[in-house]
Write a protein that holds these residues in place. Sequence first.
Motif, mmCIF file in Angstrom:
data_model
loop_
_atom_site.group_PDB
_atom_site.id
_atom_site.type_symbol
_atom_site.label_atom_id
_atom_site.label_comp_id
_atom_site.label_asym_id
_atom_site.label_seq_id
_atom_site.Cartn_x
_atom_site.Cartn_y
_atom_site.Cartn_z
ATOM 1 N N ALA A 125 57.840 54.792 50.033
ATOM 2 C CA ALA A 125 57.712 53.398 50.460
ATOM 3 C C ALA A 125 56.582 52.711 49.699
ATOM 4 N N PHE A 126 55.464 53.411 49.538
ATOM 5 C CA PHE A 126 54.326 52.818 48.824
ATOM 6 C C PHE A 126 54.707 52.512 47.371
ATOM 7 N N ALA A 127 55.413 53.446 46.731
ATOM 8 C CA ALA A 127 55.835 53.222 45.355
ATOM 9 C C ALA A 127 56.773 52.022 45.247
ATOM 10 N N LEU A 128 57.661 51.846 46.220
ATOM 11 C CA LEU A 128 58.577 50.708 46.211
ATOM 12 C C LEU A 128 57.831 49.399 46.465
ATOM 13 N N LEU A 129 56.853 49.423 47.351
ATOM 14 C CA LEU A 129 56.048 48.229 47.592
ATOM 15 C C LEU A 129 55.280 47.829 46.334
ATOM 16 N N LYS A 130 54.798 48.818 45.589
ATOM 17 C CA LYS A 130 54.070 48.539 44.347
ATOM 18 C C LYS A 130 54.935 47.795 43.340
ATOM 19 N N GLN A 131 56.233 48.035 43.377
ATOM 20 C CA GLN A 131 57.121 47.353 42.441
ATOM 21 C C GLN A 131 57.109 45.844 42.635
ATOM 22 N N SER A 132 56.765 45.405 43.857
ATOM 23 C CA SER A 132 56.724 43.972 44.151
ATOM 24 C C SER A 132 55.332 43.385 43.968
ATOM 25 N N ALA A 133 54.344 44.203 43.657
ATOM 26 C CA ALA A 133 52.946 43.758 43.632
ATOM 27 C C ALA A 133 52.539 43.230 42.267
ATOM 28 N N VAL A 134 51.510 42.394 42.289
ATOM 29 C CA VAL A 134 50.855 41.938 41.056
ATOM 30 C C VAL A 134 49.418 42.447 41.066
ATOM 31 N N TYR A 135 48.817 42.473 39.880
ATOM 32 C CA TYR A 135 47.480 43.036 39.738
ATOM 33 C C TYR A 135 46.640 42.161 38.803
ATOM 34 N N GLY A 136 45.341 42.485 38.757
ATOM 35 C CA GLY A 136 44.454 41.866 37.775
ATOM 36 C C GLY A 136 44.323 40.369 37.932
ATOM 37 N N THR A 137 44.559 39.647 36.831
ATOM 38 C CA THR A 137 44.383 38.191 36.823
ATOM 39 C C THR A 137 45.271 37.506 37.849
ATOM 40 N N ALA A 138 46.472 38.029 38.050
ATOM 41 C CA ALA A 138 47.389 37.422 39.027
ATOM 42 C C ALA A 138 46.825 37.543 40.439
ATOM 43 N N VAL A 139 46.184 38.662 40.750
ATOM 44 C CA VAL A 139 45.546 38.822 42.059
ATOM 45 C C VAL A 139 44.401 37.834 42.201
ATOM 46 N N ARG A 140 43.584 37.743 41.150
ATOM 47 C CA ARG A 140 42.456 36.809 41.184
ATOM 48 C C ARG A 140 42.951 35.384 41.437
ATOM 49 N N ASP A 141 44.037 34.977 40.785
ATOM 50 C CA ASP A 141 44.564 33.622 40.962
ATOM 51 C C ASP A 141 45.051 33.412 42.397
ATOM 52 N N LEU A 142 45.708 34.418 42.983
ATOM 53 C CA LEU A 142 46.169 34.290 44.366
ATOM 54 C C LEU A 142 44.991 34.147 45.326
ATOM 55 N N ILE A 143 43.937 34.903 45.086
ATOM 56 C CA ILE A 143 42.755 34.824 45.962
ATOM 57 C C ILE A 143 42.087 33.463 45.813
ATOM 58 N N LEU A 144 41.956 32.968 44.581
ATOM 59 C CA LEU A 144 41.330 31.659 44.365
ATOM 60 C C LEU A 144 42.151 30.542 45.013
ATOM 61 N N THR A 145 43.468 30.674 44.978
ATOM 62 C CA THR A 145 44.324 29.684 45.647
ATOM 63 C C THR A 145 44.101 29.710 47.158
ATOM 64 N N ALA A 146 43.936 30.905 47.720
ATOM 65 C CA ALA A 146 43.662 31.021 49.155
ATOM 66 C C ALA A 146 42.301 30.426 49.499
ATOM 67 N N ILE A 147 41.312 30.629 48.633
ATOM 68 C CA ILE A 147 39.995 30.032 48.865
ATOM 69 C C ILE A 147 40.110 28.512 48.880
ATOM 70 N N GLN A 148 40.869 27.952 47.953
ATOM 71 C CA GLN A 148 41.070 26.498 47.922
ATOM 72 C C GLN A 148 41.725 26.021 49.217
ATOM 73 N N HIS A 149 42.652 26.815 49.737
ATOM 74 C CA HIS A 149 43.304 26.477 51.003
ATOM 75 C C HIS A 149 42.264 26.333 52.122
ATOM 76 N N PHE A 150 41.355 27.296 52.217
ATOM 77 C CA PHE A 150 40.344 27.234 53.281
ATOM 78 C C PHE A 150 39.263 26.210 52.981
ATOM 79 N N ASP A 151 39.057 25.882 51.697
ATOM 80 C CA ASP A 151 38.126 24.802 51.348
ATOM 81 C C ASP A 151 38.592 23.473 51.914
ATOM 82 N N GLN A 152 39.906 23.307 52.023
ATOM 83 C CA GLN A 152 40.465 22.046 52.504
ATOM 84 C C GLN A 152 40.461 21.935 54.024
ATOM 85 N N MET A 153 40.126 23.028 54.689
ATOM 86 C CA MET A 153 40.050 23.013 56.145
ATOM 87 C C MET A 153 38.633 22.650 56.568
ATOM 88 N N PRO A 154 38.464 22.030 57.732
ATOM 89 C CA PRO A 154 37.105 21.751 58.222
ATOM 90 C C PRO A 154 36.327 23.052 58.373
#
Length: 292
Positions: A253-282
């Motif tokens: 199951a873990f190996a199959l889940l990894k097939q859907s995962a992204v790493y490195g710069t793509a992870v960093r971009d997803l985290i930065l997008t989430a930070i922007q989401h919370f920046d827009q909240m009070p």
Amino acid sequence: MSTQVEEILQALGARLRGFRKDAGFASGRAFARAAAWQESKVSRIENGKQRPSEEDVRVWCEITGQGDQLGDLIATVRHVDELWLDMRRLLRAGAEQRQRQALPVYGKTKVFRIWHPTVVWGTLQTSEYASAVFEQVVSYYEIPNDAEEAVAKRLERQQYLYRGDRIFNVLLGEQALYTNFGGPDVMKGQLDRLLAVMRLPRLSLGIVPRSAPASIWPGNSFSMFDARLVLVETYSAELSVTQPREIELYAKAFALLKQSAVYGTAVRDLILTAIQHFDQMPSDEESQPCGP
């Protein structure tokens, strides 16, 4: 329920059914009347659908004249209990004790495989995020409030990120970046923490994007410790998986889940997008009601 638990309960149920028939009870209904139970309870136990209590086993052995089998049967029931621990019983002394008990397991493990679809893995949590999580645990299970002590023990795990030659393979669902524990300020602190730890040399942090093609359904979160133990938590129980063939299923199951995962710069971009989401909240302070 784990395959191992199912097999044990089915074997136990078949054994008890044999005792019933040998004692002259042709049907579950007749036995239920003798035990003053509902007929459905007898059926569930005999078919491995219900874990009998130790008292249930005592009653069964007494009615069927199998008292000499009681010790062995109770040992079987206790073994099932060890594999499937009720959360209320696991946490009855508070959350800190459970966190302390986990430390030796972490200390012995060389390779971790972690899947959390909706929550940041405990070993990567900030103290503020962990505190918000444990406040919910205390409230939900109505246990002694030792959230502060539990947080301290959880944070002790982080030493293993920096010591020894352990390998940490961590997969998070993208939702874990947004599940809001403690408000936007706590979440931004937690996301900053992920940006920091993803640079650790022995930590592989993957994110499964929400729209990624799925090779397997997400399922429950689980933690694999080498190839010897998998812990799976539900709202009601913690399951310890130790059977090699079941552990292989979680590894697959873990190996199959990894097939859907992204790493490195793509992870960093997803985290930065989430930070922007919370920046827009009070912020936490801005959301407080104004005074008179």
